[in-house]
Design a protein around this motif. Structure first.
Motif, PDB file in Angstrom:
ATOM      1  N   SER A  23       0.822  -1.214   0.000  1.00  0.00           N
ATOM      2  CA  SER A  23       0.000   0.000   0.000  1.00  0.00           C
ATOM      3  C   SER A  23       0.850   1.254   0.000  1.00  0.00           C
ATOM      4  CB  SER A  23      -0.932   0.012   1.210  1.00  0.00           C
ATOM      5  OG  SER A  23      -0.188   0.150   2.399  1.00  0.00           O
ATOM      6  N   PHE A  40      -3.846   3.989  -5.202  1.00  0.00           N
ATOM      7  CA  PHE A  40      -2.767   4.347  -4.288  1.00  0.00           C
ATOM      8  C   PHE A  40      -2.975   5.731  -3.672  1.00  0.00           C
ATOM      9  CE2 PHE A  40      -0.640   0.871  -6.320  1.00  0.00           C
ATOM     10  CZ  PHE A  40       0.106   0.338  -5.290  1.00  0.00           C
ATOM     11  N   TYR A  42      -5.466   6.680  -2.184  1.00  0.00           N
ATOM     12  CA  TYR A  42      -6.265   6.541  -0.963  1.00  0.00           C
ATOM     13  C   TYR A  42      -5.478   5.964   0.209  1.00  0.00           C
ATOM     14  CZ  TYR A  42     -10.039   7.305  -4.247  1.00  0.00           C
ATOM     15  OH  TYR A  42     -10.851   7.830  -5.206  1.00  0.00           O
ATOM     16  N   SER A  43      -4.252   5.568   0.006  1.00  0.00           N
ATOM     17  CA  SER A  43      -3.447   4.983   1.078  1.00  0.00           C
ATOM     18  C   SER A  43      -2.582   6.058   1.725  1.00  0.00           C
ATOM     19  CB  SER A  43      -2.542   3.884   0.517  1.00  0.00           C
ATOM     20  OG  SER A  43      -1.614   3.468   1.499  1.00  0.00           O
ATOM     21  N   HIS A  46       1.135   5.657   1.180  1.00  0.00           N
ATOM     22  CA  HIS A  46       1.629   6.003  -0.157  1.00  0.00           C
ATOM     23  C   HIS A  46       2.329   7.359  -0.139  1.00  0.00           C
ATOM     24  CE1 HIS A  46       1.666   6.647  -4.465  1.00  0.00           C
ATOM     25  NE2 HIS A  46       1.071   7.791  -4.253  1.00  0.00           N
TER      26      HIS A  46
END
Length: 102
Positions: A23, A40, A42-43, A46
């Motif tokens: 993630s 990605f 939303y992580s 990241h």
């Protein structure tokens, strides 16, 4: 500290050992199809790793200023969350005299 509560934390630790890097950008999102790379964003992990990957490749998934600001906020938030978790575990230890499933 979270996994110390389990009697056998090895399965949960193995899941986290793969979930966090995947993630966070173990595979650069710029090397993925755009539909997969979009997730990605939303992580929160990241944004901690992404600036390094994007600086090396020269291709940014999102606006560089936004990515750097989000990375700073995510790192600060995760740092505060870890301090809170450590402090609450320490208070629990002081109150009960054990760390988890002892």
């Amino acid at each position: 500290m979270f996994f110390a509560r389990f009697r056998n934390p090895s399965l949960a630790a193995n899941v986290v050992q793969w979930a966090v890097p995947l993630s966070g950008g173990m595979i650069p999102p710029t090397a993925m199809p755009p539909e997969a790379a979009r997730w990605f964003a939303y992580s929160p992990l990241h944004y901690v790793v992404a600036p390094v990957i994007y600086s090396a490749t020269g291709r940014w998934l999102l606006d560089p200023v936004f990515t750097m600001a989000a990375g700073l906020l995510a790192a600060a938030g995760l740092g505060l969350l870890s301090l809170y978790a450590a402090e609450s575990a320490y208070k629990r230890f002081r109150r009960l005299g054990k760390w988890g499933a002892e």
